[in-house]
Design a protein around this motif. Structure first.
Motif, PDB file in Angstrom:
ATOM      1  N   ARG A 168      -6.889   4.547   4.011  1.00 28.63           N
ATOM      2  CA  ARG A 168      -8.101   4.030   3.116  1.00 28.63           C
ATOM      3  C   ARG A 168      -8.344   2.488   3.173  1.00 28.63           C
ATOM      4  O   ARG A 168      -7.633   1.883   3.807  1.00 28.63           O
ATOM      5  CB  ARG A 168      -7.506   3.961   1.519  1.00 28.63           C
ATOM      6  CG  ARG A 168      -6.235   3.207   1.084  1.00 28.63           C
ATOM      7  CD  ARG A 168      -5.849   3.444  -0.285  1.00 28.63           C
ATOM      8  NE  ARG A 168      -4.661   2.835  -0.515  1.00 28.63           N
ATOM      9  CZ  ARG A 168      -4.034   2.772  -1.648  1.00 28.63           C
ATOM     10  NH1 ARG A 168      -4.817   3.225  -2.683  1.00 28.63           N
ATOM     11  NH2 ARG A 168      -3.006   1.922  -1.928  1.00 28.63           N
ATOM     12  N   ILE A 169      -9.544   2.278   2.505  1.00 25.77           N
ATOM     13  CA  ILE A 169      -9.449   0.498   2.431  1.00 25.77           C
ATOM     14  C   ILE A 169      -8.554   0.052   1.340  1.00 25.77           C
ATOM     15  O   ILE A 169      -8.563   0.472   0.237  1.00 25.77           O
ATOM     16  CB  ILE A 169     -10.988   0.176   1.845  1.00 25.77           C
ATOM     17  CG1 ILE A 169     -11.949   0.741   2.923  1.00 25.77           C
ATOM     18  CG2 ILE A 169     -11.347  -1.354   1.451  1.00 25.77           C
ATOM     19  CD1 ILE A 169     -11.867   0.221   4.135  1.00 25.77           C
ATOM     20  N   SER A 170      -7.840  -0.784   1.911  1.00 26.13           N
ATOM     21  CA  SER A 170      -6.760  -1.311   0.821  1.00 26.13           C
ATOM     22  C   SER A 170      -7.197  -2.240  -0.328  1.00 26.13           C
ATOM     23  O   SER A 170      -8.005  -2.982  -0.271  1.00 26.13           O
ATOM     24  CB  SER A 170      -5.800  -2.143   1.722  1.00 26.13           C
ATOM     25  OG  SER A 170      -4.809  -2.964   0.754  1.00 26.13           O
ATOM     26  N   PRO A 171      -6.961  -1.867  -1.465  1.00 25.09           N
ATOM     27  CA  PRO A 171      -7.362  -2.554  -2.471  1.00 25.09           C
ATOM     28  C   PRO A 171      -6.426  -3.841  -2.754  1.00 25.09           C
ATOM     29  O   PRO A 171      -6.837  -4.579  -3.735  1.00 25.09           O
ATOM     30  CB  PRO A 171      -6.819  -1.607  -3.797  1.00 25.09           C
ATOM     31  CG  PRO A 171      -5.752  -0.623  -3.367  1.00 25.09           C
ATOM     32  CD  PRO A 171      -6.094  -0.592  -1.807  1.00 25.09           C
ATOM     33  N   ASP A 186       0.834  -1.192   0.060  1.00 24.45           N
ATOM     34  CA  ASP A 186      -0.051  -0.014  -0.169  1.00 24.45           C
ATOM     35  C   ASP A 186       0.861   1.377  -0.060  1.00 24.45           C
ATOM     36  O   ASP A 186       0.464   2.485  -0.549  1.00 24.45           O
ATOM     37  CB  ASP A 186      -0.991   0.192   1.165  1.00 24.45           C
ATOM     38  CG  ASP A 186      -2.257  -0.735   1.079  1.00 24.45           C
ATOM     39  OD1 ASP A 186      -3.136  -0.265   0.483  1.00 24.45           O
ATOM     40  OD2 ASP A 186      -2.296  -2.060   1.451  1.00 24.45           O
ATOM     41  N   HIS A 203     -11.081   7.155   3.871  1.00 24.81           N
ATOM     42  CA  HIS A 203     -12.189   5.869   4.346  1.00 24.81           C
ATOM     43  C   HIS A 203     -11.989   5.990   5.977  1.00 24.81           C
ATOM     44  O   HIS A 203     -10.955   6.101   6.286  1.00 24.81           O
ATOM     45  CB  HIS A 203     -12.270   4.638   3.947  1.00 24.81           C
ATOM     46  CG  HIS A 203     -13.351   3.696   4.550  1.00 24.81           C
ATOM     47  ND1 HIS A 203     -14.512   3.564   4.138  1.00 24.81           N
ATOM     48  CD2 HIS A 203     -13.124   3.070   5.842  1.00 24.81           C
ATOM     49  CE1 HIS A 203     -15.075   2.753   4.925  1.00 24.81           C
ATOM     50  NE2 HIS A 203     -14.454   2.428   5.840  1.00 24.81           N
ATOM     51  N   ASP A 215      -6.128  -5.916   0.106  1.00 26.45           N
ATOM     52  CA  ASP A 215      -6.373  -6.582   0.987  1.00 26.45           C
ATOM     53  C   ASP A 215      -7.784  -7.726   0.692  1.00 26.45           C
ATOM     54  O   ASP A 215      -8.668  -6.897   0.307  1.00 26.45           O
ATOM     55  CB  ASP A 215      -6.805  -5.790   2.263  1.00 26.45           C
ATOM     56  CG  ASP A 215      -6.862  -6.698   3.559  1.00 26.45           C
ATOM     57  OD1 ASP A 215      -7.550  -7.491   3.413  1.00 26.45           O
ATOM     58  OD2 ASP A 215      -6.222  -6.487   4.506  1.00 26.45           O
ATOM     59  N   ASN A 216      -7.577  -8.984   0.835  1.00 26.67           N
ATOM     60  CA  ASN A 216      -8.829  -9.600   0.339  1.00 26.67           C
ATOM     61  C   ASN A 216      -9.873  -9.375   1.189  1.00 26.67           C
ATOM     62  O   ASN A 216     -11.017  -9.572   0.876  1.00 26.67           O
ATOM     63  CB  ASN A 216      -8.449 -11.042   0.372  1.00 26.67           C
ATOM     64  CG  ASN A 216      -7.220 -11.614  -0.592  1.00 26.67           C
ATOM     65  OD1 ASN A 216      -7.214 -10.868  -1.621  1.00 26.67           O
ATOM     66  ND2 ASN A 216      -6.552 -12.519  -0.532  1.00 26.67           N
ATOM     67  N   GLN A 217      -9.629  -8.904   2.721  1.00 30.33           N
ATOM     68  CA  GLN A 217     -10.690  -8.754   3.398  1.00 30.33           C
ATOM     69  C   GLN A 217     -11.162  -7.317   3.444  1.00 30.33           C
ATOM     70  O   GLN A 217     -12.008  -6.859   4.396  1.00 30.33           O
ATOM     71  CB  GLN A 217     -10.095  -8.997   4.758  1.00 30.33           C
ATOM     72  CG  GLN A 217     -10.063 -10.734   5.163  1.00 30.33           C
ATOM     73  CD  GLN A 217      -9.424 -11.235   6.259  1.00 30.33           C
ATOM     74  OE1 GLN A 217     -10.197 -10.454   7.371  1.00 30.33           O
ATOM     75  NE2 GLN A 217      -8.411 -11.995   6.362  1.00 30.33           N
ATOM     76  N   SER A 218     -10.629  -6.372   2.662  1.00 29.41           N
ATOM     77  CA  SER A 218     -11.062  -5.074   2.416  1.00 29.41           C
ATOM     78  C   SER A 218     -10.812  -4.102   3.744  1.00 29.41           C
ATOM     79  O   SER A 218     -11.816  -3.492   4.237  1.00 29.41           O
ATOM     80  CB  SER A 218     -12.558  -5.081   2.010  1.00 29.41           C
ATOM     81  OG  SER A 218     -12.638  -5.401   0.821  1.00 29.41           O
ATOM     82  N   ARG A 219      -9.834  -4.749   4.672  1.00 28.39           N
ATOM     83  CA  ARG A 219      -9.605  -3.741   5.612  1.00 28.39           C
ATOM     84  C   ARG A 219      -8.921  -2.376   5.408  1.00 28.39           C
ATOM     85  O   ARG A 219      -8.485  -1.996   4.449  1.00 28.39           O
ATOM     86  CB  ARG A 219      -8.600  -4.621   6.598  1.00 28.39           C
ATOM     87  CG  ARG A 219      -9.463  -5.836   7.341  1.00 28.39           C
ATOM     88  CD  ARG A 219      -8.491  -6.687   8.012  1.00 28.39           C
ATOM     89  NE  ARG A 219      -7.363  -7.326   6.841  1.00 28.39           N
ATOM     90  CZ  ARG A 219      -6.604  -8.031   7.408  1.00 28.39           C
ATOM     91  NH1 ARG A 219      -6.510  -8.661   8.496  1.00 28.39           N
ATOM     92  NH2 ARG A 219      -5.593  -8.568   6.500  1.00 28.39           N
ATOM     93  N   ARG A 220      -8.977  -1.560   6.265  1.00 28.57           N
ATOM     94  CA  ARG A 220      -8.457  -0.416   6.231  1.00 28.57           C
ATOM     95  C   ARG A 220      -7.010  -0.190   6.863  1.00 28.57           C
ATOM     96  O   ARG A 220      -6.697  -0.936   7.478  1.00 28.57           O
ATOM     97  CB  ARG A 220      -9.294   0.650   7.360  1.00 28.57           C
ATOM     98  CG  ARG A 220      -8.722   2.184   7.156  1.00 28.57           C
ATOM     99  CD  ARG A 220      -9.599   2.996   8.062  1.00 28.57           C
ATOM    100  NE  ARG A 220      -9.501   2.968   9.453  1.00 28.57           N
ATOM    101  CZ  ARG A 220     -10.300   3.593  10.423  1.00 28.57           C
ATOM    102  NH1 ARG A 220     -10.942   4.731  10.192  1.00 28.57           N
ATOM    103  NH2 ARG A 220      -9.877   3.420  11.727  1.00 28.57           N
TER     104      ARG A 220
END
Length: 367
Positions: free
Chosen positions: A201-204, A138, A325, A206-211
């Motif tokens: 941000r929401i990490s693009p 990221d 986010h 991260d498979n779990q869409s975590r901040r």
């Protein structure tokens, strides 16, 4: 003329008069005349380097003079336009005058900020280096986003930008990049961007869409000129050549033309791979090295190790936060200047932050 419009016009005229006084228009005209005289000499191009310096200085000075005289002319024309609109009851012309007043206010404020740039190197071109810091992939992506932001800013203003070197990260983004932006006072303007920039941000990735919170560091140096006399003995450097490459290791040049220079006494390493020839890449890399050594020399002379380059941890050296986010905001932690449209900022709309930073620096120095 309405009392409110007349008051605004008078205030603006007073501000422009102060700017004109600081810029010393008579002195500026004299400099232009002297440079024009030098540029008209028949033997000017006998020394190409000196000739280029004269013509470049002439262009810059003429541009400054034209900028302030154009503002004065627009201000004078605006008063006439509004008076005619009022006398004839022309609503469209009055609306046009009010719109021009708003734009003129913005343009004069921008020129006023320029007059605050009085540092030793403020009028020079800028050499910008961006490095990814904490945050893994990221952070590498964030570093590339920042590079695009500054290049878009330069493009918006018509400032030429030249990328010296990019070190791509394995998965996405960049480890680091160095580029030059050329324009009068661009170093003084961009120098307030130095420090650590933080992205939330929401990490693009991260498979779990975590901040995710990631960091990138921005370093801004003045371009070295011949008058700086930064001598670099050949024995003090090691020059390595290698093949230029693009993202993912894709070859962009079939010859070993890229150059990496290591300054042995300081262990400073710079590289350049954007030019086609090895000699051109070496020359560009040497200019970046000279800029870094000039900075180091200045820091030592002033006994302020962070005079031009901040150093420290990602958390301790933050100067701006970009939040995508859970809300949308970009906020400068020094000036408190903030906007709610990160997309515009990341597309190069950073003039508000630059102006606030320059004013803040001037006020801080005066305390």
């Amino acid at each position: 003329m309405s009392a409110e419009f007349e008051t605004d016009l008078k205030d603006l005229a007073g501000k422009l008069a102060q700017v004109e006084a600081v810029m010393d228009l008579d002195g500026l005209r004299a400099q232009v005349a002297d440079l024009e005289k030098q540029a008209s000499q028949p033997n000017l191009w006998d020394d190409p380097d000196a000739a280029q310096k004269v013509t470049s200085q002439l262009s810059h000075k003429q541009s400054e003079l034209r900028r302030v005289t154009d503002l004065r002319q627009r201000l004078d024309d605006l008063g006439v336009l509004y008076e005619l609109a009022e006398a004839e009851g022309d609503v469209a012309s009055r609306t046009e005058a009010e719109s021009e007043l708003a734009q003129l206010t913005k343009d004069i404020d921008a020129l006023e900020v320029r007059t605050l740039l009085s540092g030793e190197y403020d009028d020079r071109n800028a050499v910008v280096t961006i490095r990814s810091e904490a945050g893994g992939v990221d952070a590498a992506d964030w570093a590339e986003m920042l590079m695009r932001m500054y290049l878009r800013w330069a493009e918006r203003h018509g400032y030429p930008a030249e990328v010296y070197d990019i070190s791509y990260a394995e998965e996405a983004g960049i480890k680091s990049a160095t580029f030059k932006v050329s324009a009068p006072y661009v170093y003084g303007t961009l120098s307030v961007e130095q420090g650590t920039h933080r992205l939330v941000r929401i990490s693009p990735f991260d498979n779990q869409s975590r901040r995710q919170t990631s960091f990138a560091h921005v370093e801004v140096l003045p371009e070295v000129e011949e008058v700086d006399h930064v001598d670099i003995p050949e024995k003090d450097i090691r020059v390595d050549v290698f093949r230029s490459s693009g993202p993912g290791g894709q070859s962009v040049n079939t010859t070993d033309s890229a150059v990496r220079i290591t300054h042995l006494p300081t262990n400073i390493v710079v590289s350049c791979q954007n030019e086609k020839s090895q000699l051109q890449n070496k020359a560009a890399a040497l200019k970046v090295l000279q800029a870094k050594l000039l900075q180091r020399k200045k820091e030592e002379e002033r006994a302020e190790l962070d005079a031009l380059k901040d150093s420290g941890s990602s958390w301790g050296n933050q100067m701006r936060s970009y939040v995508l986010h859970p809300y949308q905001m970009v906020k400068d932690l020094r000036t408190e200047h903030e906007v709610g449209n990160p997309s515009a900022v990341l597309d190069g709309d950073i003039d508000g932050f630059l102006e606030a930073g320059i004013r803040w620096r001037k006020q801080t120095a005066a305390v």
